[in-house]
Design an enzyme around this catalytic site. Structure first.
Site, PDB file in Angstrom:
ATOM      1  N   GLN A 140       0.837  -1.201   0.000  1.00 41.54           N
ATOM      2  CA  GLN A 140       0.000   0.000   0.000  1.00 41.54           C
ATOM      3  C   GLN A 140       0.877   1.258   0.000  1.00 41.54           C
ATOM      4  O   GLN A 140       0.535   2.261  -0.628  1.00 41.54           O
ATOM      5  CB  GLN A 140      -0.934  -0.004   1.223  1.00 41.54           C
ATOM      6  CG  GLN A 140      -1.973   1.116   1.227  1.00 41.54           C
ATOM      7  CD  GLN A 140      -3.036   0.970   0.140  1.00 41.54           C
ATOM      8  OE1 GLN A 140      -3.354  -0.145  -0.269  1.00 41.54           O
ATOM      9  NE2 GLN A 140      -3.558   2.081  -0.340  1.00 41.54           N
ATOM     10  N   SER A 166      -5.789   1.442   4.769  1.00 41.90           N
ATOM     11  CA  SER A 166      -6.501   0.743   3.697  1.00 41.90           C
ATOM     12  C   SER A 166      -7.223  -0.479   4.244  1.00 41.90           C
ATOM     13  O   SER A 166      -6.633  -1.296   4.954  1.00 41.90           O
ATOM     14  CB  SER A 166      -5.526   0.293   2.610  1.00 41.90           C
ATOM     15  OG  SER A 166      -6.196  -0.565   1.704  1.00 41.90           O
ATOM     16  N   HIS A 168      -7.908  -2.879   2.570  1.00 43.65           N
ATOM     17  CA  HIS A 168      -7.341  -4.057   1.912  1.00 43.65           C
ATOM     18  C   HIS A 168      -6.323  -4.768   2.801  1.00 43.65           C
ATOM     19  O   HIS A 168      -6.092  -5.955   2.652  1.00 43.65           O
ATOM     20  CB  HIS A 168      -6.732  -3.669   0.560  1.00 43.65           C
ATOM     21  CG  HIS A 168      -7.780  -3.360  -0.476  1.00 43.65           C
ATOM     22  ND1 HIS A 168      -8.439  -4.330  -1.189  1.00 43.65           N
ATOM     23  CD2 HIS A 168      -8.307  -2.177  -0.889  1.00 43.65           C
ATOM     24  CE1 HIS A 168      -9.316  -3.770  -2.017  1.00 43.65           C
ATOM     25  NE2 HIS A 168      -9.260  -2.455  -1.848  1.00 43.65           N
ATOM     26  N   GLU A 224     -17.033   4.385  -4.529  1.00 43.74           N
ATOM     27  CA  GLU A 224     -16.289   3.289  -5.157  1.00 43.74           C
ATOM     28  C   GLU A 224     -17.235   2.110  -5.366  1.00 43.74           C
ATOM     29  O   GLU A 224     -17.345   1.237  -4.501  1.00 43.74           O
ATOM     30  CB  GLU A 224     -15.098   2.856  -4.281  1.00 43.74           C
ATOM     31  CG  GLU A 224     -14.008   3.904  -4.167  1.00 43.74           C
ATOM     32  CD  GLU A 224     -12.713   3.356  -3.567  1.00 43.74           C
ATOM     33  OE1 GLU A 224     -12.647   2.148  -3.274  1.00 43.74           O
ATOM     34  OE2 GLU A 224     -11.772   4.153  -3.404  1.00 43.74           O
TER      35      GLU A 224
HETATM   36 ZN   LIG Z   1     -10.662  -1.241  -2.755  1.00 49.61          ZN
END
Ligand SMILES: [Zn+2]
Length: 254
Positions: A140, A166, A168, A224
Site C-alpha cells: 500500500q 486501507s 485491503h 467506489e
Molecule cells: Zn478497494
C-alpha cells in the site's frame, strides 16, 4: 307514719340506685372514649398508581471492542483508524475465483463468501472478476507513493488510502471488476450489469458497498462502486437495509 317512712326510704334507695347506675354508665362511656383514643389512627392507604414504563429505544448493545480488535471481521479501518504497519491477517487464503491477477488472497471466511457470491452471480449470467484483495502495508505504501507522485497528495488522498488506512490490509476487502475490465476501478462500473448485481446482492453473501455515493464526507473516500467489504451476512444485511455507511450504522464516526 311508719308507711310514710318506709316509702321515703324506698324512694331514697331508688334515687340512690339510679344515681349509682348513672355513674357506672358514665364510667363505661369514659372507658369507651379512652379505648377509642388508644386505637391507632389508620391513615388511608393510597395505592400507588403504576405508571407504564416510558418507551425508550433500546440502546444498541454492541460491544465496541469488535471494531478495534484486529482479528474481528468488524474491524474499523479508515482515515481515523490505522492498522499497525506489521499487521497481516493469520488466515489468508487464495479464493478459487476468476481474477485478473495471480496471488490474490483474502481472510478465510471472506474467501469462502466471495466464492459463493461469484458462483451465484454466474447462475444469473453475471461474470465477476476479482481485481484486488489483501494488500500488505508495504505494498500500500508503494501504491500510495506512486499516486502522490502522479497526482499530488491532495488528489491522491481522495482515491487512495495511506498505508495503514486501507481496508485491503484487513484481508476483508475486495475490488471487483466487470468481465471485460473496461469499467474496472471506474465510477461507470455502477451502471454495468456486474455493478448493479453486486449492489443488489452482495449483502446476501456478507459484503457491503463500503464507499457509497453521496457519503464521501462520512467515509472519507469517493464513491467506489467496485469496493466491497466483508462483514458477515447478518451485519451486511442490516447495514444494507439501513441505507447507512458502516460508520453511521454503528455510530462509530470518531
Ligand atoms: Zn478497494
Amino acid at each position: 307514719m311508719n308507711k310514710l317512712i318506709v316509702s321515703i326510704i324506698v324512694l331514697l334507695l331508688i334515687l340512690l340506685a339510679l344515681g349509682l347506675g348513672y355513674r357506672f354508665f358514665n364510667d363505661d362511656l369514659n372507658k369507651i372514649e379512652e379505648i377509642k383514643e388508644d386505637i391507632p389512627v389508620i391513615e388511608e392507604i393510597i395505592e400507588p398508581t403504576i405508571e407504564p414504563e416510558p418507551t425508550v429505544e433500546p440502546e444498541k448493545t454492541i460491544n465496541t471492542d469488535m471494531f478495534y480488535d484486529l482479528d474481528s471481521i468488524l474491524i474499523l479501518v479508515n482515515k481515523k483508524h490505522d492498522l499497525p504497519s506489521d499487521y497481516e491477517p493469520s488466515d489468508l487464503v487464495k479464493p478459487n475465483v476468476k481474477s485478473n491477477k495471480s496471488g490474490l488472497s483474502l481472510r478465510q471466511e471472506a474467501a469462502l463468501a466471495i466464492e459463493e457470491m461469484f458462483n451465484k452471480a454466474l447462475e444469473d449470467d453475471i461474470t465477476l472478476v476479482l481485481g484486488s484483495s489483501y494488500r500488505s502495508y508495504s505494498y500500500q505504501s508503494k501504491l500510495y507513493n506512486n499516486y502522490v507522485a502522479k497526482d499530488g497528495e491532495e488528489k491522491a488522498n481522495k482515491y487512495s488510502a495511506k498505508p495503514g488506512q486501507s481496508e485491503h490490509q484487513t484481508g476483508l476487502a475486495a475490488d471487483i471488476s466487470d468481465a471485460s475490465g473496461a469499467n474496472y476501478l471506474k465510477q461507470s462500473f455502477k451502471d454495468t450489469p456486474e455493478g448493479i448485481w453486486l449492489k443488489d446482492n452482495a449483502h446476501n453473501f456478507g459484503f457491503i458497498l463500503r464507499y457509497p455515493e453521496g457519503k464521501e464526507e462520512i467515509t472519507g473516500y469517493m464513491f467506489e462502486p467496485w469496493h466491497f467489504r466483508y462483514v458477515g451476512i447478518e451485519e451486511a444485511t442490516k447495514i444494507y437495509n439501513s441505507n447507512l455507511t458502516f460508520e453511521e450504522y454503528y455510530n462509530i464516526l470518531d
